[in-house]
Write a protein that holds these residues in place. Structure first.
Motif, PDB file in Angstrom:
ATOM      1  N   ASP A 114       0.818  -1.217   0.000  1.00 33.07           N
ATOM      2  CA  ASP A 114       0.000   0.000   0.000  1.00 33.07           C
ATOM      3  C   ASP A 114       0.850   1.265   0.000  1.00 33.07           C
ATOM      4  O   ASP A 114       0.582   2.203  -0.746  1.00 33.07           O
ATOM      5  N   MET A 115       1.877   1.283   0.848  1.00 36.35           N
ATOM      6  CA  MET A 115       2.711   2.480   0.928  1.00 36.35           C
ATOM      7  C   MET A 115       3.476   2.691  -0.380  1.00 36.35           C
ATOM      8  O   MET A 115       3.583   3.813  -0.871  1.00 36.35           O
ATOM      9  N   GLY A 116       3.986   1.617  -0.934  1.00 37.75           N
ATOM     10  CA  GLY A 116       4.685   1.715  -2.211  1.00 37.75           C
ATOM     11  C   GLY A 116       3.792   2.282  -3.300  1.00 37.75           C
ATOM     12  O   GLY A 116       4.190   3.172  -4.061  1.00 37.75           O
ATOM     13  N   HIS A 117       2.565   1.781  -3.355  1.00 35.85           N
ATOM     14  CA  HIS A 117       1.624   2.289  -4.351  1.00 35.85           C
ATOM     15  C   HIS A 117       1.305   3.751  -4.138  1.00 35.85           C
ATOM     16  O   HIS A 117       1.221   4.530  -5.089  1.00 35.85           O
ATOM     17  N   ALA A 118       1.135   4.133  -2.880  1.00 34.05           N
ATOM     18  CA  ALA A 118       0.818   5.534  -2.591  1.00 34.05           C
ATOM     19  C   ALA A 118       1.956   6.438  -3.047  1.00 34.05           C
ATOM     20  O   ALA A 118       1.733   7.491  -3.643  1.00 34.05           O
ATOM     21  N   LEU A 119       3.178   6.020  -2.779  1.00 33.98           N
ATOM     22  CA  LEU A 119       4.321   6.829  -3.207  1.00 33.98           C
ATOM     23  C   LEU A 119       4.432   6.854  -4.731  1.00 33.98           C
ATOM     24  O   LEU A 119       4.759   7.877  -5.323  1.00 33.98           O
ATOM     25  N   ALA A 120       4.139   5.717  -5.344  1.00 33.46           N
ATOM     26  CA  ALA A 120       4.195   5.657  -6.801  1.00 33.46           C
ATOM     27  C   ALA A 120       3.249   6.669  -7.431  1.00 33.46           C
ATOM     28  O   ALA A 120       3.539   7.243  -8.477  1.00 33.46           O
ATOM     29  N   MET A 144      11.797   2.989 -11.512  1.00 33.29           N
ATOM     30  CA  MET A 144      11.945   1.546 -11.322  1.00 33.29           C
ATOM     31  C   MET A 144      11.182   1.101 -10.092  1.00 33.29           C
ATOM     32  O   MET A 144      11.284   1.721  -9.039  1.00 33.29           O
ATOM     33  N   PHE A 145      10.439   0.012 -10.272  1.00 39.36           N
ATOM     34  CA  PHE A 145       9.626  -0.540  -9.197  1.00 39.36           C
ATOM     35  C   PHE A 145       9.986  -2.005  -9.005  1.00 39.36           C
ATOM     36  O   PHE A 145      10.109  -2.734  -9.993  1.00 39.36           O
ATOM     37  N   PHE A 146      10.132  -2.407  -7.756  1.00 34.12           N
ATOM     38  CA  PHE A 146      10.500  -3.794  -7.481  1.00 34.12           C
ATOM     39  C   PHE A 146       9.587  -4.417  -6.430  1.00 34.12           C
ATOM     40  O   PHE A 146       9.108  -3.728  -5.520  1.00 34.12           O
ATOM     41  N   ASP A 147       9.383  -5.710  -6.582  1.00 30.65           N
ATOM     42  CA  ASP A 147       8.679  -6.489  -5.563  1.00 30.65           C
ATOM     43  C   ASP A 147       9.105  -7.938  -5.733  1.00 30.65           C
ATOM     44  O   ASP A 147       9.589  -8.324  -6.796  1.00 30.65           O
ATOM     45  N   ASN A 148       8.951  -8.718  -4.667  1.00 31.21           N
ATOM     46  CA  ASN A 148       9.307 -10.133  -4.813  1.00 31.21           C
ATOM     47  C   ASN A 148       8.070 -11.027  -4.927  1.00 31.21           C
ATOM     48  O   ASN A 148       8.176 -12.237  -4.977  1.00 31.21           O
ATOM     49  N   ASP A 149       6.905 -10.401  -4.947  1.00 32.60           N
ATOM     50  CA  ASP A 149       5.655 -11.152  -5.061  1.00 32.60           C
ATOM     51  C   ASP A 149       5.366 -11.418  -6.540  1.00 32.60           C
ATOM     52  O   ASP A 149       5.182 -10.483  -7.323  1.00 32.60           O
ATOM     53  N   GLN A 150       5.333 -12.710  -6.889  1.00 35.67           N
ATOM     54  CA  GLN A 150       5.154 -13.085  -8.303  1.00 35.67           C
ATOM     55  C   GLN A 150       3.888 -12.490  -8.899  1.00 35.67           C
ATOM     56  O   GLN A 150       3.840 -12.153 -10.077  1.00 35.67           O
ATOM     57  N   VAL A 164       2.859   0.066 -13.482  1.00 33.72           N
ATOM     58  CA  VAL A 164       2.664   1.270 -12.660  1.00 33.72           C
ATOM     59  C   VAL A 164       2.923   2.437 -13.597  1.00 33.72           C
ATOM     60  O   VAL A 164       4.069   2.737 -13.917  1.00 33.72           O
ATOM     61  N   GLY A 165       1.852   3.072 -14.051  1.00 30.68           N
ATOM     62  CA  GLY A 165       2.032   4.078 -15.094  1.00 30.68           C
ATOM     63  C   GLY A 165       2.659   3.404 -16.303  1.00 30.68           C
ATOM     64  O   GLY A 165       2.175   2.370 -16.767  1.00 30.68           O
ATOM     65  N   PHE A 171       5.627   2.082 -16.297  1.00 29.89           N
ATOM     66  CA  PHE A 171       6.694   1.164 -15.895  1.00 29.89           C
ATOM     67  C   PHE A 171       6.148  -0.157 -15.376  1.00 29.89           C
ATOM     68  O   PHE A 171       5.051  -0.220 -14.829  1.00 29.89           O
ATOM     69  N   LYS A 172       6.949  -1.216 -15.557  1.00 33.23           N
ATOM     70  CA  LYS A 172       6.566  -2.532 -15.064  1.00 33.23           C
ATOM     71  C   LYS A 172       7.243  -2.822 -13.743  1.00 33.23           C
ATOM     72  O   LYS A 172       8.422  -2.496 -13.555  1.00 33.23           O
ATOM     73  N   VAL A 173       6.528  -3.472 -12.845  1.00 29.10           N
ATOM     74  CA  VAL A 173       7.134  -3.918 -11.590  1.00 29.10           C
ATOM     75  C   VAL A 173       8.101  -5.059 -11.898  1.00 29.10           C
ATOM     76  O   VAL A 173       7.731  -6.027 -12.563  1.00 29.10           O
ATOM     77  N   GLN A 174       9.335  -4.913 -11.405  1.00 30.95           N
ATOM     78  CA  GLN A 174      10.358  -5.911 -11.678  1.00 30.95           C
ATOM     79  C   GLN A 174      10.584  -6.816 -10.464  1.00 30.95           C
ATOM     80  O   GLN A 174      10.274  -6.446  -9.339  1.00 30.95           O
TER      81      GLN A 174
END
Lengths: 209, 209
Positions: A93-99, A113-119, A126-127, A129-132
């Motif tokens: 949630d916080m990441g999305h809000a900042l994005a 650049m956006f990163f997450d480890n959740d498949q 995100v706009g 850009f793709k979550v990597q």
DNA sequence: TAGATTGTTAATCGATTAACAATC
DNA sequence: TAGATTGTTAATCGATTAACAATC
């Protein structure tokens, strides 16, 4: 440019001055004084003059500071004339809000650049850009030469992510995770954990209403 | 309880100590020293001892501090033994992220009131609570006796919302809007504008990578 | 007992404020 | 010129660190 050694605490006030000056600009004001600006931001006039004098002589006796000129000087000092790319790790949630935070773009920042480890999140957009995948973080950030990052992962993962960011060449980190990070000399961390923010205030509240 | 006049800067470090100590607890540690804690949070051992000594004698020569005991003392000092109700104004992305932030509940905070002026948001549910119309803010917060609030509205609306919060009896505000707020004596504001956070760091970055 | 670490004092360091000559 | 406000110096204030006796 050789940078004199300006205390941290002074540098940290400059963005506050800048923000207030830009606010004055939106009200079509042309000039201001250290006294007026000080009242606006809650800092003494003497301190504002002292702070600014570290970087040059930006005012005129008798008339004060030209707002547009001071804004441009502060932007130059803070190096926000150019656009800085920022990496964001943790698309909760916080990441999305900042994005989606609207205040970055016109202040010289762009999260690229956006990163997450959740498949289930990797690959989502995100706009533009793709979550990597976080596994590719070090390589991707290093290749892009990104120096700024925001950490919005859970506390347990924050140190590991930080290590990777440092390895990738990141020099400044905004940390939203509720944990103290250990970083090598020369890397700066700013803590924005909201619960620490609240805890700093309850000390002053009366127990019984 | 008569509260001695402890400097702000000391109080602001206590939640950081508390956070680190709780982290140690999760690792089943029993005791720590000012040196060990200092290394963890990046503050000198002497300073930690000095800070803690403002509130009492919590350690033992030779062995250091019992973590559980120090945690309970810090929780008592910061008044986070009890649960504080918090109001949140502005249900945009940042407001939503804070509403779902997992770190509040086990640190003594519970957001129990949500406000927005957008008709499409009013009445929607956030957990067990309904988003209320900002127009009813003063009455609702006053009636509930809430002393803590988070402001997540756009910059243009932040001062007006703040005025209402103050009128309602709020004493401490966490401000996420990119603007300096003016508040009467005795009301505390903490600024968490993420773009100011970034601007504080770019000063230190090299212009050319 | 020997080793470790506290709480506290004194010394140092740094930041803020007051005051004012310079000057627009 | 008279009034206002800067930039800067000196004075004050406050925070951090070093050091050590006390003691677990």
């Amino acid at each position: 440019m050789i940078k004199r050694d300006i205390p941290d605490i002074i540098v940290s006030r400059l963005p506050v001055y800048l923000r207030a000056l830009r606010h004055m600009q939106t009200q079509n004001l042309q000039t201001t004084s250290s006294q007026e600006l000080g009242k606006q931001v809650g800092i003494s006039a003497a301190q504002i003059r002292k702070d600014l004098s570290q970087f040059g002589e930006f005012g005129k006796q008798g008339t004060g500071y030209n707002i547009a000129f001071l804004v441009s000087k502060l932007r130059e000092i803070l190096q926000v004339e150019k656009v800085w790319d920022v990496a964001l790790v943790g698309m909760g949630d916080m990441g999305h809000a900042l994005a989606r935070y609207p205040g970055f773009t016109d202040r010289g920042f762009r999260i690229t650049m956006f990163f997450d480890n959740d498949q289930s999140k990797i690959g989502t957009k995100v706009g533009e850009f793709k979550v990597q995948d976080t596994r590719g973080l070090v390589g991707a950030i290093h290749a892009a030469g990104i120096k700024l990052a925001m950490v919005c992962v859970p506390a347990e993962a924050a140190q590991e992510v930080t290590n990777q960011l440092v390895e990738a060449g990141v020099r400044s980190i905004l940390n939203y995770a509720p944990i103290s990070l250990s970083v090598p000399e020369g890397v700066r961390v700013q803590y924005l954990d909201p619960s620490v923010g609240l805890q700093r205030m309850t000390y002053y509240l009366d127990q019984n209403k």
